[in-house]
Enzyme design. Structure first.
Site, PDB file in Angstrom:
ATOM      1  N   HIS A  70      -3.921  13.807   0.717  1.00 25.13           N
ATOM      2  CA  HIS A  70      -4.297  13.085   1.617  1.00 25.13           C
ATOM      3  C   HIS A  70      -3.217  13.009   2.830  1.00 25.13           C
ATOM      4  CE1 HIS A  70      -5.266   9.621   4.089  1.00 25.13           C
ATOM      5  NE2 HIS A  70      -4.252   9.093   4.122  1.00 25.13           N
ATOM      6  N   GLU A 130     -10.934   3.586   2.762  1.00 30.41           N
ATOM      7  CA  GLU A 130     -10.006   4.592   2.122  1.00 30.41           C
ATOM      8  C   GLU A 130     -10.147   4.236   0.675  1.00 30.41           C
ATOM      9  OE1 GLU A 130      -5.888   3.781   3.866  1.00 30.41           O
ATOM     10  OE2 GLU A 130      -6.221   5.367   5.298  1.00 30.41           O
ATOM     11  N   TYR A 139       0.601   2.286  15.890  1.00 25.72           N
ATOM     12  CA  TYR A 139       1.441   2.733  14.594  1.00 25.72           C
ATOM     13  C   TYR A 139       2.762   3.142  14.528  1.00 25.72           C
ATOM     14  CZ  TYR A 139       1.221   7.851  14.063  1.00 25.72           C
ATOM     15  OH  TYR A 139       1.575   9.156  14.218  1.00 25.72           O
ATOM     16  N   ASP A 185       0.914  -1.130  -0.220  1.00 25.02           N
ATOM     17  CA  ASP A 185       0.021   0.116   0.285  1.00 25.02           C
ATOM     18  C   ASP A 185       0.920   1.262  -0.095  1.00 25.02           C
ATOM     19  OD1 ASP A 185      -2.442   1.509   0.043  1.00 25.02           O
ATOM     20  OD2 ASP A 185      -2.642   1.487   2.294  1.00 25.02           O
ATOM     21  N   ARG A 239       0.040  16.064  13.039  1.00 27.25           N
ATOM     22  CA  ARG A 239       1.127  16.791  13.460  1.00 27.25           C
ATOM     23  C   ARG A 239       1.206  18.031  13.257  1.00 27.25           C
ATOM     24  NH1 ARG A 239       2.641  12.405  10.379  1.00 27.25           N
ATOM     25  NH2 ARG A 239       2.854  13.693   8.591  1.00 27.25           N
ATOM     26  N   SER A 289      -9.415  -5.782   3.267  1.00 27.45           N
ATOM     27  CA  SER A 289      -9.760  -4.666   2.127  1.00 27.45           C
ATOM     28  C   SER A 289     -10.260  -5.282   1.064  1.00 27.45           C
ATOM     29  CB  SER A 289      -7.886  -4.574   1.698  1.00 27.45           C
ATOM     30  OG  SER A 289      -6.893  -4.331   2.699  1.00 27.45           O
ATOM     31  N   LYS A 327      -5.147  -2.570   9.966  1.00 28.60           N
ATOM     32  CA  LYS A 327      -5.390  -2.673   8.633  1.00 28.60           C
ATOM     33  C   LYS A 327      -5.785  -3.890   7.987  1.00 28.60           C
ATOM     34  CE  LYS A 327      -4.133   1.807   7.255  1.00 28.60           C
ATOM     35  NZ  LYS A 327      -4.762   2.745   6.418  1.00 28.60           N
ATOM     36  N   GLN A 338      -5.093   2.153  14.915  1.00 27.50           N
ATOM     37  CA  GLN A 338      -3.964   2.721  13.956  1.00 27.50           C
ATOM     38  C   GLN A 338      -3.362   3.568  15.081  1.00 27.50           C
ATOM     39  OE1 GLN A 338      -5.307   4.307  10.439  1.00 27.50           O
ATOM     40  NE2 GLN A 338      -3.076   4.561   9.972  1.00 27.50           N
ATOM     41  N   TYR A 398       1.454   5.672  -0.619  1.00 28.64           N
ATOM     42  CA  TYR A 398       0.656   6.820   0.327  1.00 28.64           C
ATOM     43  C   TYR A 398       1.049   7.828  -0.532  1.00 28.64           C
ATOM     44  CZ  TYR A 398       0.352   9.670   4.625  1.00 28.64           C
ATOM     45  OH  TYR A 398      -0.113  10.589   5.876  1.00 28.64           O
TER      46      TYR A 398
END
Ligand code: CA
Length: 417
Positions: A135, A201, A246, A128, A144, A259, A255, A242, A130
């Site tokens: 996003h 997602e 994580y 996967d 953050r 899926s 996750k 998560q 990113y």
């Protein structure tokens, strides 16, 4: 492109025009095999093969009788493209070969209402990425620093992680709400129970068509030869699990509980006509990631939520064209260290968010961490996904009156035990 018409009745709004000719695996009673799609029908490819309609192509006996497409896909593009082109020819209005044989027509065309679709491939490996800058910026802003939302590596590397292929399931397969550890009110002691923040997602995944040797790197120029096509991909995520798990190695149980993918693989060739320029990459990428030409795809994407017994509400309209990192760069980066790829691997894009608030690809972003609930047409609100909600993703390309679509990936969420 010239407008081609078929002797099969196809609604102009059908995803499965004669330009599409996707591949999938269907089930009718005890019969399982490979199929293509045309309008409201599937095409039984083993039937056509058994009657000699593919005799001009070097195809192994029984190639369409398998319960996955891996063997077919692994024959390589020269064969799979020849099969697709032959199907287009057979169903074109001016071609009489199949059309004039009423028995064969009746036997090879099956109404979609009479069949079920199964997983199109056995997935050996799943990665996967990113790769949506919108996003990654949204997530970085929420969790953050809004002024430094992207981490320093983000514009240099198509960031990704290895996921879990065993729990990739086809559209129509329900998922039970997962349980797990979440951060408790006292930060040092976790809570345990069903996730309270179940999310989708919106992604697309490409599928590779060759086994490479360990040590082989695939260049950005070669990448498309190794890619058979795409499916819609819903990377289910439990946000509260998560957040707790994580750091430092990334997502794990948040996750890997499931899926969902759409059942039809749309070939790269069917999507060639809607390719568009990629977004400008600044700073310049390293030489092994450089590409030239159109590498992004103008594919409209949509997400709907349908409560039990209620109306569907469309919660997002996005587009695959927004991706900052394209598939050539993703595959080149994935293999630059010599990592081998296998037939049937799935490489998901990462959540596909657009620039506007109604084009975000997850509830996390759409409802902005729960602060802006989404209004449903039945008067209820959603911050995340409720039990008995069905999440539906759709995708299609359309240009010059030609439509190539993906159908949908649809998943019902069942309550936890
Ligand atoms: Ca993802």
């Amino acid at each position: 492109m010239n407008i081609t018409t078929s002797w099969v009745q196809i609604d102009p709004k059908s995803d499965f025009s004669i330009y599409n000719i996707p591949f999938g695996i269907f089930k009718r009673g005890t019969q399982i095999g490979a199929a293509s799609a045309l309008g409201n029908h599937v095409i039984d490819l083993d039937y056509l093969h058994s009657k000699g309609y593919f005799n001009s192509i070097q195809l192994p006996d029984g190639i369409f009788k398998h319960s996955t497409l891996n063997n077919f896909i692994g024959l390589g593009k020269s064969i799979t493209n020849a099969v697709r082109n032959r199907i287009i020819a057979l169903f074109t209005e001016s071609n009489q070969e199949l059309q004039s044989n009423k028995t064969d027509c009746a036997n090879c065309l099956i109404k979609m209402t009479e069949i079920d679709m199964l997983m199109p491939v056995k997935v050996p490996n799943y990665t996967d990425f990113y790769s949506s800058i919108e996003h990654a910026t949204n997530v970085g802003t929420m969790f953050r620093d809004p002024d430094n939302a992207l981490l320093p590596n983000w514009r240099h590397i198509p960031v990704g992680y290895h996921g879990r292929p065993s729990s990739i399931i086809v559209s129509g397969t329900p998922i039970k709400r997962p349980k797990g550890q979440t951060k408790g009110p006292d930060a040092a002691v976790p809570s345990f129970g069903p996730t309270q923040r179940l999310d989708f997602e919106l992604e697309m995944a490409f599928i590779t068509n060759q086994n490479t040797n360990l040590g082989k790197s695939i260049s950005t120029q070669e990448a498309e030869d190794y890619i058979f096509g795409f499916v819609l991909f819903n990377d289910w995520s439990a946000r509260d699990i998560q957040v707790w798990e994580y750091v430092p190695l990334g997502p794990f149980l948040s996750k890997n509980f499931g899926s969902s993918v759409s059942p039809w693989i749309i070939t790269l060739e069917a999507l060639e006509y809607i390719k568009v320029e990629s977004p400008t990459q600044d700073p310049k990428v390293l030489p092994y990631l450089e590409v030239s030409g159109k590498k992004n795809f103008n594919i409209n994407l949509q997400v709907g939520i349908k409560p039990k017994g209620g109306q569907e509400t469309i919660v997002s309209n996005s587009n695959f064209k927004y991706m900052y990192w394209n598939i050539n760069q993703q595959l080149a980066h994935h293999t630059v260290n010599g990592c081998n790829v296998e037939v049937g691997d799935m490489y998901a894009s990462g959540t596909i968010s657009g620039p506007t608030e109604d084009s975000y690809g997850s509830m996390l972003e759409l409802a902005w961490k729960g602060t802006k609930p989404i209004q449903m047409s039945d008067g209820t609100e959603r911050r995340f996904i409720n039990d008995n909600d069905t999440v539906i993703m759709r995708g299609y390309a359309e240009k010059d009156g030609i439509r190539v679509g993906f159908g949908e990936v649809k998943t019902l969420i069942l309550p936890s035990d």
